[in-house]
Design a protein around this motif. Structure first.
Motif, mmCIF file in Angstrom:
data_model
loop_
_atom_site.group_PDB
_atom_site.id
_atom_site.type_symbol
_atom_site.label_atom_id
_atom_site.label_comp_id
_atom_site.label_asym_id
_atom_site.label_seq_id
_atom_site.Cartn_x
_atom_site.Cartn_y
_atom_site.Cartn_z
ATOM 1 N N VAL A 73 41.664 41.925 39.727
ATOM 2 C CA VAL A 73 40.581 41.418 38.845
ATOM 3 C C VAL A 73 40.145 40.271 39.485
ATOM 4 O O VAL A 73 40.819 39.122 39.859
ATOM 5 N N GLY A 74 38.791 40.107 39.609
ATOM 6 C CA GLY A 74 38.104 39.102 40.449
ATOM 7 C C GLY A 74 38.529 38.956 41.831
ATOM 8 O O GLY A 74 38.736 37.828 42.497
ATOM 9 N N GLY A 75 38.853 39.788 42.528
ATOM 10 C CA GLY A 75 39.380 39.915 43.695
ATOM 11 C C GLY A 75 40.950 39.582 44.040
ATOM 12 O O GLY A 75 41.422 39.597 45.062
ATOM 13 N N GLU A 76 41.595 39.341 42.964
ATOM 14 C CA GLU A 76 42.862 38.875 43.011
ATOM 15 C C GLU A 76 43.817 40.111 42.445
ATOM 16 O O GLU A 76 43.609 40.880 41.569
ATOM 17 N N GLU A 77 44.824 40.400 43.239
ATOM 18 C CA GLU A 77 45.689 41.298 42.782
ATOM 19 C C GLU A 77 46.682 41.152 41.856
ATOM 20 O O GLU A 77 47.361 40.043 41.777
ATOM 21 N N VAL A 78 46.623 41.853 40.703
ATOM 22 C CA VAL A 78 47.242 41.477 39.492
ATOM 23 C C VAL A 78 48.150 42.500 38.913
ATOM 24 O O VAL A 78 49.011 42.195 37.913
ATOM 25 N N GLY A 79 48.035 43.648 39.439
ATOM 26 C CA GLY A 79 48.773 44.705 39.092
ATOM 27 C C GLY A 79 48.971 45.691 40.007
ATOM 28 O O GLY A 79 48.547 45.616 41.159
ATOM 29 N N GLU A 139 37.073 45.861 32.720
ATOM 30 C CA GLU A 139 36.743 46.320 33.761
ATOM 31 C C GLU A 139 37.713 45.505 35.033
ATOM 32 O O GLU A 139 37.868 44.545 34.943
ATOM 33 N N ILE A 140 38.360 46.600 35.657
ATOM 34 C CA ILE A 140 39.047 46.187 36.942
ATOM 35 C C ILE A 140 38.977 46.850 38.223
ATOM 36 O O ILE A 140 37.692 47.572 38.138
ATOM 37 N N GLY A 141 39.496 46.683 39.319
ATOM 38 C CA GLY A 141 39.237 47.232 40.429
ATOM 39 C C GLY A 141 40.724 47.922 40.931
ATOM 40 O O GLY A 141 41.780 47.510 40.637
ATOM 41 N N VAL A 142 40.538 48.930 41.839
ATOM 42 C CA VAL A 142 41.622 49.555 42.267
ATOM 43 C C VAL A 142 41.129 49.529 44.030
ATOM 44 O O VAL A 142 40.320 49.782 44.492
ATOM 45 N N ARG A 143 42.021 48.835 44.545
ATOM 46 C CA ARG A 143 41.868 48.674 45.943
ATOM 47 C C ARG A 143 42.318 49.641 46.868
ATOM 48 O O ARG A 143 43.454 49.925 46.922
ATOM 49 N N PRO A 193 35.475 50.143 41.561
ATOM 50 C CA PRO A 193 35.597 49.849 39.861
ATOM 51 C C PRO A 193 36.082 50.804 39.149
ATOM 52 O O PRO A 193 36.291 51.965 39.476
ATOM 53 N N ALA A 194 36.804 50.231 38.065
ATOM 54 C CA ALA A 194 37.418 51.378 37.190
ATOM 55 C C ALA A 194 37.363 50.563 35.888
ATOM 56 O O ALA A 194 37.213 49.292 35.907
ATOM 57 N N VAL A 195 37.826 51.291 34.801
ATOM 58 C CA VAL A 195 37.841 50.796 33.312
ATOM 59 C C VAL A 195 39.137 51.136 33.004
ATOM 60 O O VAL A 195 39.571 52.371 33.031
#
Length: 370
Positions: A307-313, A343-347, A354-356
């Motif tokens: 989220v916002g470029g930061e790994e949170v999960g 809205e989050i992201g998967v690296r 982008p993912a939801v």
């Protein structure tokens, strides 16, 4: 293959069908057949597939103290199930984390059959055996005595019906009957792990191959094919069913893992209850969530959630859904990012796809009876 790997009673049938065998939870199991994972997945969604899941463990618990023992061992309320009914449940540790998820079948007035995951069989049996000594029960690890077949798909009943005198219409979801299949006495349960209607057949180990071949031979006209672990994984993930070792483990509590619906704190004391009550009162800090990718990508386990470029999960299970054509996954996220629609992201390979966040099931057209 490593010689220490165990083999199911249907090992010879998998070889005859040219199944691709791989190590899984200490067993040599077919991950797919020449038809391929995609075809096997589609067969289950559209017609039917037949799985060998004989690697699963079975414990029999009988005696006047059986209910009390199971109320102590499991998080769900076993007193609610009738003879002929099954219940989804879990073993938890004292800290509320998940030792295993399992099915509890009530087979008699004071008799139950527990079905546990193959990789956790030794730990599960130790849990049962340790606590059984304080109750008036007889417990037995009967895993080697059973062959377990899963016939899954919208045409499963049509395929099974000619081979059993049982009233299949009368077997509701998470219900079972005892009787013959292809002349072999066993348990026919309307349970499964695919999101489709179907049956799990508990049979004597030495008769498993006979029933397997009978169903495949007669079911060919209805489009039945054998299916392996690859399709089993993509099918369960499309409907959001968790897998122990990926989505459930000793690092997350049952409440974090989305199992709160089976945790019955009001039933009385059970292993892990005190910790789970504290966690519920305080509120979980992270939660197992579902997510759907908005662009092309394969969300594999271990990939960071950002989220916002930061790994949170982190992704715990992921695939490209054969039915939907998009990437879907399960993973743990802080609760502030766990609401559907977030809205989050998967690296993936240093790119944030982008993912939801979406509440499973991702695939909602299955034929399972709920």
């Amino acid at each position: 293959m490593t010689e220490s790997l165990r083999r199911t009673p249907l090992h010879g049938e998998h070889l005859a069908l040219h199944g691709k065998l791989v190590p899984f939870a200490g067993w040599e199991m077919p991950v797919q057949y020449p038809s391929g994972i995609q075809a096997e997945h589609r067969a289950v969604r559209e017609r039917a597939g037949l799985f060998d899941v004989s690697h699963m463990g079975e414990f029999e618990i009988e005696g006047p103290g059986a209910l009390a023992l199971l109320q102590r061992l499991t998080v769900n309320d076993v007193s609610r199930i009738e003879i002929g009914q099954a219940q989804y449940s879990a073993f938890c540790a004292d800290d509320g984390t998940v030792i295993d998820d399992l099915l509890v079948y009530r087979t008699g007035e004071d008799a139950y059959l527990l079905v546990v995951n193959a990789g956790n069989l030794a730990v599960d049996w130790a849990q049962v055996a340790e606590h059984a000594s304080g109750y008036d029960v007889h417990v037995a690890d009967r895993s080697d005595a059973y062959a377990l077949l899963a016939l899954q798909g919208p045409r499963a009943q049509e395929i099974l019906a000619p081979h059993t005198p049982l009233d299949l219409d009368g077997i509701g979801y998470y219900r079972f009957l005892e009787g013959a299949v292809a002349g072999v006495e066993g348990i026919v349960a309307r349970t499964g792990y695919t999101g489709e209607d179907g049956f799990e057949l508990y049979l004597p180990a030495e008769q498993g191959a006979h029933v397997w071949n009978t169903l495949l031979d007669s079911g060919d006209a209805a489009g039945l094919i054998p299916a392996g672990l690859g399709a089993r994984d993509s099918l369960r993930l499309e409907v959001g069913y968790p897998l122990y070792g990926n989505d459930l483990d000793r690092d997350h509590s049952a409440l974090e893992s989305g199992l709160g619906w089976i945790v019955k704190l009001d039933k009385g004391e059970f292993i892990g209850r005190e910790a789970l009550a504290r966690i519920k009162a305080k509120g979980v800090q992270r939660r197992l969530i579902g997510l759907r990718l908005g662009e092309r990508g394969f969300p594999r386990p271990g990939y960071p959630l950002v989220v916002g470029g930061e790994e949170v999960g982190v992704v715990t299970s992921g695939t490209v859904s054969p039915a939907l054509g998009v990437g879907v996954a399960l993973g743990y996220m802080p609760v502030e990012f766990a609401s559907p629609g977030t809205e989050i992201g998967v690296r993936i390979r240093d790119r944030d796809i982008p993912a939801v966040v979406e509440r499973p099931p991702f695939y909602r057209e299955g034929s399972v009876r709920r």
